[in-house]
Write a protein that holds these residues in place. Structure first.
Motif, PDB file in Angstrom:
ATOM      1  N   GLU A 167       0.831  -1.207   0.000  1.00 27.65           N
ATOM      2  CA  GLU A 167       0.000   0.000   0.000  1.00 27.65           C
ATOM      3  C   GLU A 167       0.864   1.256   0.000  1.00 27.65           C
ATOM      4  N   THR A 168       1.917   1.272   0.801  1.00 29.08           N
ATOM      5  CA  THR A 168       2.800   2.432   0.856  1.00 29.08           C
ATOM      6  C   THR A 168       3.468   2.681  -0.487  1.00 29.08           C
ATOM      7  N   CYS A 169       3.966   1.621  -1.126  1.00 30.93           N
ATOM      8  CA  CYS A 169       4.621   1.773  -2.424  1.00 30.93           C
ATOM      9  C   CYS A 169       3.630   2.203  -3.495  1.00 30.93           C
ATOM     10  N   LYS A 170       2.412   1.683  -3.409  1.00 36.12           N
ATOM     11  CA  LYS A 170       1.371   2.065  -4.365  1.00 36.12           C
ATOM     12  C   LYS A 170       1.059   3.557  -4.236  1.00 36.12           C
ATOM     13  N   LEU A 171       0.966   4.037  -3.007  1.00 34.21           N
ATOM     14  CA  LEU A 171       0.684   5.457  -2.790  1.00 34.21           C
ATOM     15  C   LEU A 171       1.832   6.333  -3.283  1.00 34.21           C
ATOM     16  N   LEU A 172       3.065   5.870  -3.114  1.00 32.58           N
ATOM     17  CA  LEU A 172       4.207   6.607  -3.649  1.00 32.58           C
ATOM     18  C   LEU A 172       4.094   6.736  -5.166  1.00 32.58           C
ATOM     19  N   CYS A 173       3.748   5.634  -5.811  1.00 37.47           N
ATOM     20  CA  CYS A 173       3.588   5.658  -7.265  1.00 37.47           C
ATOM     21  C   CYS A 173       2.425   6.565  -7.671  1.00 37.47           C
ATOM     22  N   ASP A 174       1.327   6.491  -6.920  1.00 40.93           N
ATOM     23  CA  ASP A 174       0.160   7.328  -7.226  1.00 40.93           C
ATOM     24  C   ASP A 174       0.485   8.808  -7.105  1.00 40.93           C
ATOM     25  N   GLU A 175       1.420   9.132  -6.191  1.00 43.19           N
ATOM     26  CA  GLU A 175       1.835  10.524  -5.998  1.00 43.19           C
ATOM     27  C   GLU A 175       2.984  10.910  -6.932  1.00 43.19           C
TER      28      GLU A 175
END
Length: 331
Positions: A167-175
């Protein structure tokens, strides 16, 4: 029988320039030192340590802490280390990494480093103990990437965040924060974590739940994700073995604290000697002989075809300077 290579000195060193930090991470291995009793070492001492590392022909110096950028003379240290010809990198919490800091690093041949991030906002700040630290860390990561400095994320696993790696890595990518690498690490019984280890420690099943997340990060997000610390391969499904980087403590990697004390691991306590008193080459070749003999490992580890060094030496409660992994049953 498995064997370890013996080198005259470590190729890579974590240099704890200062024990001072601007966060209060709940697992910090340095937290055994009371914050009120620690201070920055003199610049002359840091330079003396760097001189000894150069004499020993250490290849890489990784600026470490504490938090390196809290050191009042970090620019002088950077310039001096550059003049000695080391390959330079850093480990930081990113909070003080503004554009000036990043450009200064780049001007002294620092092209890569690692920044600690332990989850999204609430989780990260619940671990660091400092409100606002998440946004400051994200800003530091952005500054590095925007200026062309390669950054990997260090993600220390805790009970609060072990299910949030993907989830953390996904949010980094989303940002649109395009980090190059995510490196998850062990929670170990030192510093603050040790004080309530029975409640803080992660179980084997907790760790095993992390590996499918690392596979998803690689396949779905196209980000290099791995388990950066040692992990016993005998308790891990073989399909995940490629995700474990492992550890080269005591052979190609070592740690020097702010006073010059030598450890084979950045986390475990104890010292093999002080490089301001004894040459590093002497310490590295003579005083780690028993460690490299592997006689302290169970026989099954010494004979194992999937040799992992006995997992993480720092993971076993009261294991001393080195011991078999907490998940290895000694027989």
């Amino acid at each position: 029988m498995n064997e370890l290579i013996s080198l005259k000195s470590p190729m890579s060193i974590n240099l704890e320039v200062t024990p001072v930090c601007n966060l209060m991470c709940e697992f910090c291995f340095n937290a055994e030192i009371e914050c009120s009793k620690i201070s920055h070492p003199p610049l002359s001492q840091v330079k003396a340590i760097l001189n000894e590392l150069a004499k020993a022909e250490v290849f890489e110096v990784r600026f470490f802490g504490g938090e390196f950028f809290t050191y009042p003379y970090w620019e002088e240290v950077l310039e001096y280390a550059d003049s000695l010809g080391f390959f330079l990198s850093f480990v930081s919490n990113g909070i003080l990494m503004n554009r000036y800091v990043v450009k200064k690093l780049l001007s002294h041949r620092v092209s890569c480093g690692a920044i600690s991030l332990h989850g999204w906002r609430d989780i990260h700040e619940g671990i660091t103990g400092v409100k606002g630290s998440f946004d400051a860390t994200i800003s530091g990561i952005r500054n590095c990437l925007d200026c062309g400095l390669s950054v990997s994320i260090l993600y220390t696993l805790t009970r609060k965040n072990y299910m949030s790696v993907f989830e953390t890595c996904k949010l980094l990518c989303d940002e649109c924060i395009g980090v190059d690498e995510v490196n998850v690490g062990r929670l170990t019984p030192y510093g603050r974590a040790k004080s309530d280890w029975d409640n803080a420690r992660l179980s084997l099943s907790n760790y095993l739940a992390v590996f499918p997340q690392l596979e998803r990060i690689r396949s779905e997000l196209n980000v290099l994700a791995h388990f950066g610390d040692a992990f016993p391969l005998c308790v891990l499904p073989s399909k995940y073995h490629h995700l474990v980087v492992g550890c080269w403590q005591g052979t190609g990697f070592g740690h020097i604290d702010h006073a010059g004390n030598v450890r084979s691991c950045s986390i475990a306590r104890g010292s093999y000697g002080n490089i301001l008193e004894t040459p590093l080459t002497e310490i590295w070749t003579d005083r780690l002989t028993h460690f490299r003999s592997l006689e302290w490992l169970p026989l099954k580890c010494r004979k194992c075809n999937d040799f992992c060094g006995g997992g993480c030496s720092a993971s076993r409660y009261n294991g001393g300077m080195y011991a078999p992994d907490e998940f290895i049953v000694e027989t």
